[in-house]
Design a protein around this motif. Structure first.
Motif, PDB file in Angstrom:
ATOM      1  N   GLY A   2       0.833  -1.188   0.000  1.00 17.23           N
ATOM      2  CA  GLY A   2       0.000   0.000   0.000  1.00 17.23           C
ATOM      3  C   GLY A   2       0.873   1.246   0.000  1.00 17.23           C
ATOM      4  O   GLY A   2       1.872   1.325  -0.701  1.00 17.23           O
ATOM      5  N   MET A   3       0.548   2.211   0.847  1.00 21.83           N
ATOM      6  CA  MET A   3       1.226   3.501   0.835  1.00 21.83           C
ATOM      7  C   MET A   3       2.379   3.589   1.830  1.00 21.83           C
ATOM      8  O   MET A   3       3.083   4.587   1.858  1.00 21.83           O
ATOM      9  CB  MET A   3       0.209   4.606   1.141  1.00 21.83           C
ATOM     10  CG  MET A   3      -0.920   4.651   0.131  1.00 21.83           C
ATOM     11  SD  MET A   3      -2.041   6.051   0.291  1.00 21.83           S
ATOM     12  CE  MET A   3      -2.435   6.098   1.994  1.00 21.83           C
ATOM     13  N   LEU A   4       2.578   2.590   2.686  1.00 24.82           N
ATOM     14  CA  LEU A   4       3.575   2.701   3.740  1.00 24.82           C
ATOM     15  C   LEU A   4       4.592   1.580   3.724  1.00 24.82           C
ATOM     16  O   LEU A   4       4.255   0.427   3.461  1.00 24.82           O
ATOM     17  CB  LEU A   4       2.880   2.689   5.116  1.00 24.82           C
ATOM     18  CG  LEU A   4       1.984   3.861   5.449  1.00 24.82           C
ATOM     19  CD1 LEU A   4       1.285   3.611   6.770  1.00 24.82           C
ATOM     20  CD2 LEU A   4       2.784   5.144   5.508  1.00 24.82           C
ATOM     21  N   LYS A   5       5.831   1.914   4.054  1.00 24.00           N
ATOM     22  CA  LYS A   5       6.845   0.894   4.306  1.00 24.00           C
ATOM     23  C   LYS A   5       6.654   0.378   5.723  1.00 24.00           C
ATOM     24  O   LYS A   5       6.179   1.101   6.596  1.00 24.00           O
ATOM     25  CB  LYS A   5       8.243   1.491   4.182  1.00 24.00           C
ATOM     26  CG  LYS A   5       8.697   1.692   2.775  1.00 24.00           C
ATOM     27  CD  LYS A   5      10.149   2.086   2.745  1.00 24.00           C
ATOM     28  CE  LYS A   5      10.617   2.090   1.315  1.00 24.00           C
ATOM     29  NZ  LYS A   5      12.042   2.257   1.201  1.00 24.00           N
ATOM     30  N   GLY A   6       7.047  -0.868   5.953  1.00 22.90           N
ATOM     31  CA  GLY A   6       6.994  -1.417   7.297  1.00 22.90           C
ATOM     32  C   GLY A   6       5.641  -1.954   7.705  1.00 22.90           C
ATOM     33  O   GLY A   6       5.381  -2.152   8.883  1.00 22.90           O
ATOM     34  N   LYS A   7       4.749  -2.205   6.754  1.00 23.51           N
ATOM     35  CA  LYS A   7       3.393  -2.683   7.045  1.00 23.51           C
ATOM     36  C   LYS A   7       3.135  -3.936   6.223  1.00 23.51           C
ATOM     37  O   LYS A   7       3.344  -3.943   5.016  1.00 23.51           O
ATOM     38  CB  LYS A   7       2.374  -1.597   6.703  1.00 23.51           C
ATOM     39  CG  LYS A   7       0.922  -1.982   6.953  1.00 23.51           C
ATOM     40  CD  LYS A   7       0.020  -0.878   6.466  1.00 23.51           C
ATOM     41  CE  LYS A   7      -0.926  -0.258   7.412  1.00 23.51           C
ATOM     42  NZ  LYS A   7      -0.912  -0.360   8.790  1.00 23.51           N
ATOM     43  N   ILE A   8       2.668  -4.995   6.887  1.00 24.87           N
ATOM     44  CA  ILE A   8       2.318  -6.228   6.190  1.00 24.87           C
ATOM     45  C   ILE A   8       0.865  -6.553   6.507  1.00 24.87           C
ATOM     46  O   ILE A   8       0.495  -6.743   7.664  1.00 24.87           O
ATOM     47  CB  ILE A   8       3.233  -7.391   6.622  1.00 24.87           C
ATOM     48  CG1 ILE A   8       4.675  -7.098   6.214  1.00 24.87           C
ATOM     49  CG2 ILE A   8       2.745  -8.702   6.033  1.00 24.87           C
ATOM     50  CD1 ILE A   8       5.679  -8.115   6.692  1.00 24.87           C
ATOM     51  N   PHE A   9       0.018  -6.590   5.477  1.00 22.36           N
ATOM     52  CA  PHE A   9      -1.385  -6.967   5.636  1.00 22.36           C
ATOM     53  C   PHE A   9      -1.508  -8.486   5.570  1.00 22.36           C
ATOM     54  O   PHE A   9      -0.853  -9.134   4.753  1.00 22.36           O
ATOM     55  CB  PHE A   9      -2.239  -6.339   4.524  1.00 22.36           C
ATOM     56  CG  PHE A   9      -2.379  -4.854   4.645  1.00 22.36           C
ATOM     57  CD1 PHE A   9      -3.255  -4.297   5.564  1.00 22.36           C
ATOM     58  CD2 PHE A   9      -1.647  -4.011   3.830  1.00 22.36           C
ATOM     59  CE1 PHE A   9      -3.393  -2.921   5.676  1.00 22.36           C
ATOM     60  CE2 PHE A   9      -1.773  -2.633   3.921  1.00 22.36           C
ATOM     61  CZ  PHE A   9      -2.647  -2.090   4.850  1.00 22.36           C
ATOM     62  N   LEU A  10      -2.358  -9.065   6.400  1.00 15.85           N
ATOM     63  CA  LEU A  10      -2.501 -10.516   6.470  1.00 15.85           C
ATOM     64  C   LEU A  10      -3.789 -11.054   5.846  1.00 15.85           C
ATOM     65  O   LEU A  10      -3.973 -12.261   5.769  1.00 15.85           O
ATOM     66  CB  LEU A  10      -2.421 -10.980   7.937  1.00 15.85           C
ATOM     67  CG  LEU A  10      -1.117 -10.670   8.650  1.00 15.85           C
ATOM     68  CD1 LEU A  10      -1.179 -11.166  10.089  1.00 15.85           C
ATOM     69  CD2 LEU A  10       0.067 -11.266   7.917  1.00 15.85           C
TER      70      LEU A  10
END
Length: 144
Positions: free
Chosen positions: A25-33
């Motif tokens: 998406g729009m951010l680094k450091g984010k993982i959607f599950l």
């Protein structure tokens, strides 16, 4: 690692401290599950904000409330203009209309947290009303 079976799904995203190389998406450091675990009633994200990092925009939701669960580090979350200090063990629920933004206030430590999104007012059962205790004895293939 990812494994999908009839009654469960497994995803191993690795260490939170390694999430800065990930961009979803729009951010680094984010993982959607949602996709990797085939979630059908919620969205869950694993998050890492680096030292002095921040989300660069305010946001709110149309239908989903969010639960922020802070696992490590320290920071601040702003909801409707109110600044709230957060650290390991802090949990915050935000209604869909709550305008929010988040920052890491540490100069040296990452801020690690989980965010769970679910449709507001949709919970109709929970562990004490939905859980069924089975008579089956517990067995493990490998014992210590």
């Amino acid at each position: 690692m990812r494994a999908n079976q009839l009654n469960y799904s497994v995803s191993n995203a690795g260490a939170f401290s390694e999430f800065l190389s990930v961009t979803e998406g729009m951010l680094k450091g984010k993982i959607f599950l949602k996709d990797s675990l085939q979630l059908t009633s919620m969205e869950v994200s694993l998050n890492h904000l680096p030292p002095e990092g921040e989300v660069p925009f305010y946001h709110k939701h149309q239908q989903n409330e969010e639960l922020y669960i802070f696992l490590q580090g320290q920071g601040q979350i702003q909801v409707d203009g109110n600044e709230i200090d957060v650290h390991e063990g802090t949990s915050i629920r935000i209604a869909p209309d709550g305008v929010r933004v988040l920052r890491n206030t540490s100069k040296t430590e990452g801020l690690h947290f989980i965010v769970i999104q679910a449709k507001e007012k949709s919970l109709t059962q929970w562990v004490e009303s939905d859980g069924i205790i089975l008579e089956q004895g517990v067995e493990w293939a490998n014992t210590h």
